[in-house]
Design a protein around this motif. Structure first.
Motif, mmCIF file in Angstrom:
data_model
loop_
_atom_site.group_PDB
_atom_site.id
_atom_site.type_symbol
_atom_site.label_atom_id
_atom_site.label_comp_id
_atom_site.label_asym_id
_atom_site.label_seq_id
_atom_site.Cartn_x
_atom_site.Cartn_y
_atom_site.Cartn_z
ATOM 1 N N THR A 116 3.130 4.993 6.099
ATOM 2 C CA THR A 116 1.810 4.368 6.056
ATOM 3 C C THR A 116 0.983 4.977 4.932
ATOM 4 N N ILE A 209 3.872 0.413 5.802
ATOM 5 C CA ILE A 209 2.590 -0.162 6.212
ATOM 6 C C ILE A 209 1.583 0.077 5.094
ATOM 7 N N SER A 210 1.092 -1.015 4.528
ATOM 8 C CA SER A 210 0.107 -0.939 3.449
ATOM 9 C C SER A 210 -1.310 -0.999 4.011
ATOM 10 N N THR A 211 -2.109 -0.038 3.628
ATOM 11 C CA THR A 211 -3.544 -0.070 3.917
ATOM 12 C C THR A 211 -4.185 -0.817 2.750
ATOM 13 N N THR A 212 -4.493 -2.082 2.969
ATOM 14 C CA THR A 212 -4.746 -2.998 1.858
ATOM 15 C C THR A 212 -6.075 -2.768 1.143
ATOM 16 N N PRO A 219 -2.599 -0.044 -2.880
ATOM 17 C CA PRO A 219 -1.456 -0.842 -2.421
ATOM 18 C C PRO A 219 -0.297 -0.934 -3.401
ATOM 19 N N HIS A 222 2.235 1.397 -2.183
ATOM 20 C CA HIS A 222 2.935 0.957 -0.981
ATOM 21 C C HIS A 222 4.012 -0.068 -1.342
ATOM 22 N N ARG A 223 3.681 -0.975 -2.253
ATOM 23 C CA ARG A 223 4.632 -1.992 -2.689
ATOM 24 C C ARG A 223 5.831 -1.356 -3.395
ATOM 25 N N TYR A 234 7.835 -4.725 5.601
ATOM 26 C CA TYR A 234 6.508 -4.479 5.036
ATOM 27 C C TYR A 234 5.459 -5.108 5.944
ATOM 28 N N GLU A 236 0.898 -5.013 6.792
ATOM 29 C CA GLU A 236 -0.404 -4.673 6.227
ATOM 30 C C GLU A 236 -1.425 -4.421 7.326
ATOM 31 N N ALA A 238 -5.696 -4.077 7.349
ATOM 32 C CA ALA A 238 -6.903 -4.224 6.531
ATOM 33 C C ALA A 238 -7.802 -3.018 6.748
ATOM 34 N N TRP A 251 -2.807 -0.247 13.958
ATOM 35 C CA TRP A 251 -1.843 0.666 13.334
ATOM 36 C C TRP A 251 -0.842 1.189 14.366
#
Length: 264
Positions: A116, A209-212, A219, A222-223, A234, A236, A238, A251
Motif C-alpha cells: 500500500t 493498493i494505490s492511494t490515489t 500513484p 504504485h503503478r 491492483y 485504489e 481515494a 483499506w
C-alpha cells in the motif's frame, strides 16, 4: 532457499488467530500508528505479527544505520520467533520495499504480499520531499515538520474537511509523537531503497493498493509496482498518503478480502 535469520531485536505485537500476517510499517510511523485503525479487521482472520522498526514504538533506536536487507531479515525473524514459519506480509509506504525484499530473500516463507502506498525506488520528486523532511528533523523544528508532513501526507479534501482547532491539535500531537528513529528511516529511503530488480522475480500473489490522492509517494510509484510484479492485482483507495486516517475501513477490507482469496 532463505538466507539465515538473525535474532530479532524488534519489539512487536502479536494478536489474533489464523494464518500468519506480518506487518511492515512506514518511515516515521509504527505498528500502532499505521495499522492500529485496521487491526481488528486484520486480526479477525489472521495471527498478526507487528514489529516496530528501530527507534519507533516498542523498539529501541539503532546505533547503526539501517539497511534494507537487515530490516527485511529482522522482520521475518520476528515472525518466525513467534511461531509463524510461513506468512503473508502487508507493507505500507517504506514497508512495501521492505516486504518485497523479505519475499525475495525468504521465498519459502512469504506466501502473499499486500503493498500500500509503496515504491520500488524514490524518484526525484520523492527524494526532494524526503530530504526536506530530513532537514526539518535535523534542524529540530518540530512544529514546521508537523505542518510539512500534514501538508504532504493528507489529501487536499481531508485537509479542507478539518476545522482549524482540530488541525491545530493534530499538529501539536504530530510534533510531540515523532519517533526518535525517524532520521534513520528516512536515510534508509534516500540511500538504500531500490528493489526494482526484485519485482520481476516475485512469484507470490500480490495486491498493490494505490492511494490515489497521495502527494508523497505518488500513484506513479504504485503503478510501477503493479506493472512490474508478475500477475499483481491492483486496487485504489481515494486517500492521501495516510489511508489509516482517511479511509481505514475501505483499506482494511481490501487487505482482508485479498488475503481471504489467497487462502481459499
Amino acid at each position: 532457499m532463505s538466507v539465515p535469520l538473525p535474532a530479532s531485536r524488534l519489539g512487536r505485537i502479536v494478536r489474533g488467530t489464523g494464518p500468519g500476517l506480518l506487518l511492515a510499517h512506514g518511515a516515521g510511523g509504527g505498528i500502532d500508528a499505521n495499522y492500529g485503525p485496521i487491526m481488528d479487521t486484520l486480526t479477525a482472520e489472521h495471527t498478526v505479527i507487528g514489529p516496530d522498526y528501530p527507534g519507533s514504538g516498542r523498539t529501541e533506536r539503532s546505533e547503526e544505520p539501517l539497511t534494507l536487507d537487515g530490516l527485511a531479515d529482522e522482520l521475518v525473524a520476528t515472525a518466525v520467533e513467534e511461531g509463524m514459519n510461513t506468512f503473508a506480509i502487508a507493507g505500507y509506504s517504506l514497508g512495501s520495499p521492505v516486504a518485497i525484499r523479505a519475499a525475495t530473500r525468504h521465498p519459502d516463507r512469504v506466501t502473499a504480499l499486500v503493498l500500500t502506498a509503496g515504491f520500488a525506488h524514490p524518484n526525484p520528486r520523492f527524494l526532494l520531499a524526503a530530504k526536506l523532511w530530513r532537514d526539518l528533523l535535523r534542524a529540530g523544528d518540530l512544529e514546521q515538520l508537523a505542518a510539512y508532513v500534514s501538508l504532504i501526507g493528507l489529501s487536499a479534501p481531508a485537509l479542507e474537511a478539518i476545522g482549524q482547532d482540530d488541525l491545530d491539535t493534530a499538529l501539536r500531537t504530530t510534533a510531540a509523537t515523532i519517533p526518535p528513529g525517524t532520521p534513520e528511516h528516512i536515510d534508509l529511503i534516500i540511500d538504500h531503497v531500490d528493489v526494482r530488480a526484485d519485482l520481476a522475480t516475485l512469484t507470490v500473489p500480490t495486491l498493490v493498493i494505490s492511494t490515489t490522492l497521495d502527494q508523497l509517494v505518488t500513484p506513479q510509484h504504485h503503478r510501477q509496482l503493479a506493472d512490474a510484479i508478475p500477475g499483481a492485482r491492483y486496487a485504489e483507495v481515494a486517500a492521501g498518503h495516510l489511508p489509516f486516517v482517511e479511509q481505514p475501513a475501505e483499506w482494511g477490507v481490501l487487505i482482508r478480502d485479498f488475503l481471504r482469496d489467497c487462502h481459499t
